[in-house]
Design a protein around this motif. Structure first.
Motif, PDB file in Angstrom:
ATOM      1  N   ASN A  16      -3.612  -0.987  -1.596  1.00  0.00           N
ATOM      2  CA  ASN A  16      -4.081  -2.272  -2.123  1.00  0.00           C
ATOM      3  C   ASN A  16      -3.146  -3.440  -1.814  1.00  0.00           C
ATOM      4  N   ALA A  17      -1.959  -3.152  -1.305  1.00  0.00           N
ATOM      5  CA  ALA A  17      -1.023  -4.236  -0.999  1.00  0.00           C
ATOM      6  C   ALA A  17      -0.092  -3.771   0.105  1.00  0.00           C
ATOM      7  N   PRO A  20       0.220  -6.123   7.138  1.00  0.00           N
ATOM      8  CA  PRO A  20      -1.086  -6.680   7.496  1.00  0.00           C
ATOM      9  C   PRO A  20      -2.194  -5.629   7.601  1.00  0.00           C
ATOM     10  N   TYR A  21      -2.018  -4.441   7.035  1.00  0.00           N
ATOM     11  CA  TYR A  21      -3.043  -3.386   7.173  1.00  0.00           C
ATOM     12  C   TYR A  21      -4.168  -3.515   6.157  1.00  0.00           C
ATOM     13  N   GLU A  22      -3.767  -3.782   4.890  1.00  0.00           N
ATOM     14  CA  GLU A  22      -4.785  -4.064   3.869  1.00  0.00           C
ATOM     15  C   GLU A  22      -4.129  -4.888   2.774  1.00  0.00           C
ATOM     16  N   PHE A  23      -4.752  -5.994   2.434  1.00  0.00           N
ATOM     17  CA  PHE A  23      -4.236  -6.854   1.369  1.00  0.00           C
ATOM     18  C   PHE A  23      -5.346  -7.772   0.888  1.00  0.00           C
ATOM     19  N   LEU A  24      -5.186  -8.225  -0.355  1.00  0.00           N
ATOM     20  CA  LEU A  24      -6.206  -9.060  -0.964  1.00  0.00           C
ATOM     21  C   LEU A  24      -6.104 -10.484  -0.410  1.00  0.00           C
ATOM     22  N   ASP A 146       3.433   0.754  -5.921  1.00  0.00           N
ATOM     23  CA  ASP A 146       2.963  -0.123  -4.843  1.00  0.00           C
ATOM     24  C   ASP A 146       4.120  -0.913  -4.257  1.00  0.00           C
ATOM     25  N   SER A 147       3.890  -1.452  -3.074  1.00  0.00           N
ATOM     26  CA  SER A 147       4.952  -2.154  -2.355  1.00  0.00           C
ATOM     27  C   SER A 147       5.440  -3.423  -3.080  1.00  0.00           C
ATOM     28  N   PRO A 148       4.552  -4.286  -3.594  1.00  0.00           N
ATOM     29  CA  PRO A 148       5.051  -5.509  -4.235  1.00  0.00           C
ATOM     30  C   PRO A 148       5.999  -5.242  -5.418  1.00  0.00           C
ATOM     31  N   THR A 149       5.681  -4.228  -6.229  1.00  0.00           N
ATOM     32  CA  THR A 149       6.557  -3.922  -7.373  1.00  0.00           C
ATOM     33  C   THR A 149       7.913  -3.434  -6.881  1.00  0.00           C
ATOM     34  N   MET A 150       7.880  -2.670  -5.781  1.00  0.00           N
ATOM     35  CA  MET A 150       9.125  -2.187  -5.186  1.00  0.00           C
ATOM     36  C   MET A 150       9.976  -3.366  -4.698  1.00  0.00           C
ATOM     37  N   TYR A 151       9.357  -4.347  -4.036  1.00  0.00           N
ATOM     38  CA  TYR A 151      10.125  -5.507  -3.564  1.00  0.00           C
ATOM     39  C   TYR A 151      10.696  -6.300  -4.740  1.00  0.00           C
ATOM     40  N   MET A 167       6.804  -3.044  10.125  1.00  0.00           N
ATOM     41  CA  MET A 167       5.888  -4.166  10.339  1.00  0.00           C
ATOM     42  C   MET A 167       5.472  -4.783   9.020  1.00  0.00           C
ATOM     43  N   VAL A 168       5.324  -3.932   8.007  1.00  0.00           N
ATOM     44  CA  VAL A 168       4.827  -4.383   6.707  1.00  0.00           C
ATOM     45  C   VAL A 168       5.868  -5.275   6.029  1.00  0.00           C
TER      46      VAL A 168
END
Ligand code: GLN
Length: 232
Positions: A16-17, A20-24, A146-151, A167-168
């Motif tokens: 879900n985040a 550039p593979y899949e994002f809202l 998910d990635s955003p929480t990790m960042y 790339m992400v």
């Protein structure tokens, strides 16, 4: 369109985040990205119906294994360990993981992060890599869904580093002006594949492979990559 058109609507899970593979896309409130576009182009070429559920990476793995999903496309790396429980399409992209720290960090590699807290995303290759180095560097691993929480855990100093697909993280640093940077080389380079539960939906893998070959041949695949800023 060719292929085995039928009335079936395949349920396909995704992250879900993971730009550039899949994002809202906030402006349209729809999920966009390379995976979403490749799937759409392949389905159109092969004449199959599908719906996507962008539920996250670990959730996608679970849904496919539980038979809740027919397949997943989520920037998923093809690995021997995963081949025990998944069947994969032909590769459609190549990437690997890289170490990520705050911009002002002096860390150059894991030897500078001994005893530190490392953020990882559940079930990913980044997590697998960190797990394989845990004892050697006395790492404390903290898992995120998910990635955003990790960042965010890095940005606010909760954790000292994370691993993410190159790339992400690069795309996200550039597009969101994140106060993070990558260090060192890409670790574990590998291929991304579309996946089904092992032994299920063989016709879907076959259609994906045929469709992928067709969109590579007719230039659509290149157009999709260019749309998200890549040279193919
Ligand atoms: N490519 C990585 C993996 O397969 C990460 C995938 C993701 O976070 N969506 O584990």
């Amino acid at each position: 369109p060719g292929g085995a058109a039928s009335n079936k609507t395949y349920v396909i899970y995704s992250d879900n985040a993971f730009p550039p593979y899949e994002f809202l896309d906030q402006s349209t409130n729809t999920y966009v990205g390379i995976d979403m576009d490749i799937l759409a182009a392949v389905a159109k070429d092969q004449g199959f119906q599908y719906e996507v559920k962008n539920e996250g990476f670990d959730a996608s793995m679970g849904a496919v294994q539980a038979g809740q999903a027919d397949a997943m496309i989520a920037g998923m790396t093809i690995t021997d360990a995963r081949r025990e429980t998944f069947d994969f399409s032909e590769p459609y992209f190549e990437d690997g993981q890289i170490l990520v720290v705050k911009k002002d960090s002096d860390a150059k590699d894991l030897s500078d992060l001994k005893g530190k807290q490392i953020a990882v995303k559940t079930s990913t290759q980044g997590a697998a890599y960190a797990e394989s180095k845990k004892d050697e560097y006395d790492l404390k691993l903290v898992y995120y869904e998910d990635s955003p929480t990790m960042y965010t855990a890095l940005k606010n100093g909760t954790d000292d580093a994370c691993f993410e697909d190159r790339m992400v993280i690069q795309y996200t640093i550039d597009s969101e002006n994140l106060d993070l940077k990558t260090v060192g080389e890409v670790l574990n380079p590998g291929d991304y594949g579309f996946a089904v539960k092992k032994g299920t939906n063989p016709e879907l893998i076959e259609m994906f492979n045929k469709g992928l070959a067709n969109i590579k041949a007719n230039g659509e695949y290149d157009k999709i990559l260019e749309k998200y800023g890549y040279q193919s």
